[in-house]
Design a protein around this motif. Structure first.
Motif, short mmCIF file in Angstrom:
data_model
loop_
_atom_site.label_atom_id
_atom_site.label_comp_id
_atom_site.label_asym_id
_atom_site.label_seq_id
_atom_site.Cartn_x
_atom_site.Cartn_y
_atom_site.Cartn_z
N ASN A 7 0.83 -1.20 0.00
CA ASN A 7 0.00 0.00 0.00
C ASN A 7 0.87 1.26 0.00
O ASN A 7 0.60 2.22 -0.73
CB ASN A 7 -0.93 -0.02 1.22
CG ASN A 7 -2.05 0.98 1.09
OD1 ASN A 7 -2.45 1.33 -0.01
ND2 ASN A 7 -2.56 1.43 2.21
N TYR B 268 3.95 1.49 -1.13
CA TYR B 268 4.62 1.55 -2.43
C TYR B 268 3.70 2.16 -3.48
O TYR B 268 4.13 3.01 -4.28
CB TYR B 268 5.07 0.15 -2.86
CG TYR B 268 5.72 0.14 -4.21
CD1 TYR B 268 7.02 0.61 -4.38
CD2 TYR B 268 5.04 -0.30 -5.33
CE1 TYR B 268 7.63 0.63 -5.62
CE2 TYR B 268 5.63 -0.29 -6.58
CZ TYR B 268 6.92 0.17 -6.72
OH TYR B 268 7.51 0.18 -7.94
N VAL B 269 2.42 1.76 -3.47
CA VAL B 269 1.45 2.31 -4.41
C VAL B 269 1.27 3.81 -4.16
O VAL B 269 1.24 4.61 -5.11
CB VAL B 269 0.10 1.57 -4.31
CG1 VAL B 269 -1.00 2.28 -5.07
CG2 VAL B 269 0.25 0.14 -4.82
N ASP B 270 1.17 4.20 -2.90
CA ASP B 270 1.02 5.63 -2.56
C ASP B 270 2.25 6.43 -3.01
O ASP B 270 2.12 7.53 -3.57
CB ASP B 270 0.82 5.81 -1.06
CG ASP B 270 -0.57 5.41 -0.60
OD1 ASP B 270 -1.46 5.27 -1.46
OD2 ASP B 270 -0.76 5.24 0.62
N SER C 173 4.34 5.71 -5.43
CA SER C 173 4.34 5.78 -6.90
C SER C 173 3.36 6.83 -7.38
O SER C 173 3.67 7.62 -8.29
CB SER C 173 3.98 4.43 -7.50
OG SER C 173 4.93 3.47 -7.18
N ARG C 174 2.17 6.87 -6.80
CA ARG C 174 1.16 7.86 -7.17
C ARG C 174 1.64 9.27 -6.87
O ARG C 174 1.50 10.18 -7.70
CB ARG C 174 -0.15 7.58 -6.43
CG ARG C 174 -1.28 8.54 -6.75
CD ARG C 174 -2.54 8.19 -5.98
NE ARG C 174 -2.33 7.96 -4.57
CZ ARG C 174 -2.27 8.91 -3.65
NH1 ARG C 174 -2.35 10.18 -3.99
NH2 ARG C 174 -2.11 8.60 -2.37
N LEU C 175 2.24 9.46 -5.71
CA LEU C 175 2.72 10.78 -5.33
C LEU C 175 3.91 11.23 -6.20
O LEU C 175 4.03 12.41 -6.53
CB LEU C 175 3.09 10.81 -3.86
CG LEU C 175 1.90 10.69 -2.89
CD1 LEU C 175 2.39 10.54 -1.46
CD2 LEU C 175 0.97 11.88 -3.02
N LYS C 176 4.76 10.30 -6.59
CA LYS C 176 5.86 10.64 -7.49
C LYS C 176 5.32 11.09 -8.84
O LYS C 176 5.84 12.04 -9.44
CB LYS C 176 6.80 9.45 -7.68
CG LYS C 176 7.77 9.26 -6.54
CD LYS C 176 8.73 8.12 -6.82
CE LYS C 176 9.72 7.95 -5.70
NZ LYS C 176 10.65 6.84 -5.94
N ALA C 177 4.29 10.41 -9.33
CA ALA C 177 3.68 10.82 -10.60
C ALA C 177 3.06 12.20 -10.49
O ALA C 177 3.20 13.03 -11.40
CB ALA C 177 2.63 9.79 -11.03
N GLN C 178 2.39 12.48 -9.37
CA GLN C 178 1.81 13.80 -9.15
C GLN C 178 2.90 14.87 -9.07
O GLN C 178 2.74 15.97 -9.60
CB GLN C 178 0.97 13.83 -7.88
CG GLN C 178 -0.36 13.14 -8.00
CD GLN C 178 -1.14 13.17 -6.69
OE1 GLN C 178 -0.64 13.57 -5.65
NE2 GLN C 178 -2.38 12.73 -6.76
N GLU D 214 4.20 15.58 -12.54
CA GLU D 214 3.23 16.38 -13.28
C GLU D 214 3.26 17.84 -12.80
O GLU D 214 3.23 18.77 -13.61
CB GLU D 214 1.83 15.80 -13.11
CG GLU D 214 0.77 16.48 -13.91
CD GLU D 214 -0.59 15.84 -13.72
OE1 GLU D 214 -1.59 16.55 -13.77
OE2 GLU D 214 -0.64 14.61 -13.52
#
Length: 101
Positions: free
Chosen positions: A35, A37-39, A41-46, A49
């Motif tokens: 969980n 790791y998923v968070d 990854s999502r925050l790195k993408a944000q 951007e």
């Protein structure tokens, strides 16, 4: 003999409880790790951007600053005002309401 069987059963029960607790702890830790790791990854993408938008805005600001520092600033201001629907005093605005394009 009965006491020894009860001791063995008690030890087996305690061992089963401990193994079950450890297994549950491992499952929970694995879930939390995945969980997180998923968070991440999502925050790195944000963040990536947001960095891209920031860089684009910096470029746009530099372009506008260059225009405002030049002799064409009155033309630029007038163009932006007209884009927003403003007109000069005394001008008459005509709107094309025909359907032909």
């Amino acid at each position: 003999m009965k006491e020894q069987a009860q001791k063995v059963n008690k030890k087996s029960l305690i061992r089963a409880v401990v193994i079950t607790a450890i297994a549950l702890l491992l499952v929970y830790c694995s879930y939390s790790l995945i969980n997180n790791y998923v968070d991440i990854s999502r925050l790195k993408a944000q963040a990536s951007e947001a960095q891209l938008k920031y860089e684009q805005q910096i470029k746009e600001n530099e372009k506008i600053k260059a225009i405002l520092d030049s002799d064409n600033k009155d033309e630029y201001i007038e163009e932006k005002a007209r884009e927003k629907g403003y007109v000069k005093e005394g001008e008459t605005v005509f709107y094309d309401i025909s359907d032909s394009k």
